[in-house]
Design a protein around this motif. Structure first.
Motif: not given
Length: 431
Positions: A230-240, A289-298, A302-306
């Protein structure tokens, strides 16, 4: 510890991910930090003008090795560690024998504070060699008359960390293949919070004997990856969900590889869970400590997603080129009629025995190049493949120019393969 504003602190493993971050933070706080590392030149490049001490945890297993290095030190942070054994750097040496010697030297040198970076799971239930060796050093430290704290981090999030990059790559996949569906429990902690806690422990008047360095809440591995996605700004994914037995078999196979020696232990530790109480670290930090939902700054998304996508797209590209070479070799070996192949070589100017020899030599070369691509090849081998393709293309251009206009585009297809080899060459260090 004293109320001195500036302390002399030795940090072992100072060029590692955690050690470097701790060193940077202590320097910002105005402390005189002594990086204790295997490669002082590397430390000098990162911290110009700062005195680095050469140490080797594979061999510095006696207190006498450490005492001269501790002169004037008020505190020691041991952040040295390995995830895979190699050469003399064994779990026993790096996690147990050398740290015990260091702690004994701290006692002899009257060092005021020792902070040992261990690992969550290095407790009475420990099973892996990694955890058992960490636990042995932890127990040795806590049995000594030293003012010390053993810090046991959970999964540590840092964009520069190898485990984080792996988790981000998993999170970026269209489908996330997870052992047992990813129900294992984790409690990830941001590196910044771990570092802040360690600095606070170095400076504090009193410290707890142990500290579980965990995030504010436990979650499933599946939930953690979904949060990262979600923080990478991606839609939900299916888990296999992958059967645990399959994963263990695959890990044992990878265990034979030099780069994956930690695979089976990592699976075992993941299955056990990696959680603890966040109360102690909240007390040390003075805030949760910081919540995992806020690990990635906006701005990081995009650089991390790439980077995350490259981590699996590059192997896909490499393996697809391997299939092309292997397919070409097998076809030339006989899957395609030999007589037709020899007839084609006659048009190139080769006949009889010479044509047959050229056919099988080229087929063997194709198979060898295909096999070489099953693992990340060195750059010279990528260049060799490009040269072979260019050579094939040049010969066919002269002898069979009509192949450029063939409806199946056998020569035009060489262009994207060359582009793929170029990409792999430029990103070689990322795999």
């Amino acid at each position: 510890m004293t109320n001195r504003t500036s302390l002399r602190v030795m940090v072992t493993g100072a060029t590692g991910l955690i050690g470097a971050a701790i060193t940077d933070a202590l320097i910002r706080r105005g402390h005189d930090v002594v990086p204790a590392v295997r490669e002082p030149v590397r430390a000098a490049r990162r911290w110009p003008g700062r005195r680095a001490v050469a140490v080797d945890f594979a061999t510095d297993v006696h207190a006498a090795d450490w005492i001269p290095r501790l002169v004037g030190c008020d505190a020691v942070v041991n952040a040295a560690g390995i995830f895979r054994e190699h050469g003399g750097s064994t779990f026993h040496a790096v996690h147990e024998a050398a740290p015990k010697a260091l702690f004994e030297a701290c006692m002899a040198s009257r060092v005021g504070r020792v902070v040992q970076i261990s690992a969550l799971g290095a407790d009475a239930r420990a099973e892996s060699a990694f955890h058992l060796s960490k636990r042995a050093a932890d127990q040795a430290l806590l049995s000594m008359p030293l003012d010390a704290c053993v810090v046991r981090p959970s999964l540590v999030f840092s964009p520069d960390g190898a485990s984080t990059r792996s988790f981000l790559a998993l999170a970026s996949l269209p489908w996330m293949p997870l052992p047992g569906g990813g129900e294992q429990r984790v409690q990830p902690l941001h590196l910044d919070d771990l570092v802040e806690a360690v600095v606070a422990l170095v400076e504090a008047q009193r410290v707890p004997r142990t500290l579980d360095a965990v995030g504010p809440a436990a979650m499933s591995l599946r939930g953690y990856l979904s949060t990262l996605r979600a923080q990478l700004e991606l839609p939900p994914s299916r888990v296999v969900g992958l059967p645990i037995g399959w994963m263990q078999a695959g890990a044992r196979l990878l265990q034979r590889g030099r780069r994956q020696g930690f695979a089976t232990d990592a699976l075992r530790m993941l299955a056990r869970g990696n959680i603890g109480s966040a109360a102690a670290i909240t007390d040390v930090l003075g805030h949760p400590p910081r919540d995992a939902a806020h690990f990635i700054a906006p701005g990081q998304a995009q650089p991390l997603l790439m980077q995350a996508r490259l981590r699996w797209l590059l192997p896909v590209l490499r393996l697809s080129i391997a299939v092309v070479w292997l397919g070409s070799g097998l076809v030339s070996m006989g899957l395609y009629p030999i007589a037709d192949s020899l007839a084609m070589l006659e048009r190139v100017g080769l006949e009889s025995v010479l044509a047959r020899g050229a056919l099988y030599t080229a087929a063997a070369l194709d198979l060898a190049l295909g096999l070489s691509m099953l693992r990340p090849p060195p750059r010279w081998l990528l260049k060799l493949q490009a040269a072979v393709i260019i050579g094939y293309t040049a010969i066919l251009t002269v002898a069979l120019p009509e192949f450029w206009l063939h409806p199946f585009a056998p020569l035009l297809k060489n262009l994207p393969i060359l582009a793929g080899l170029w990409i792999l060459h430029e990103f070689r260090e990322r795999e």
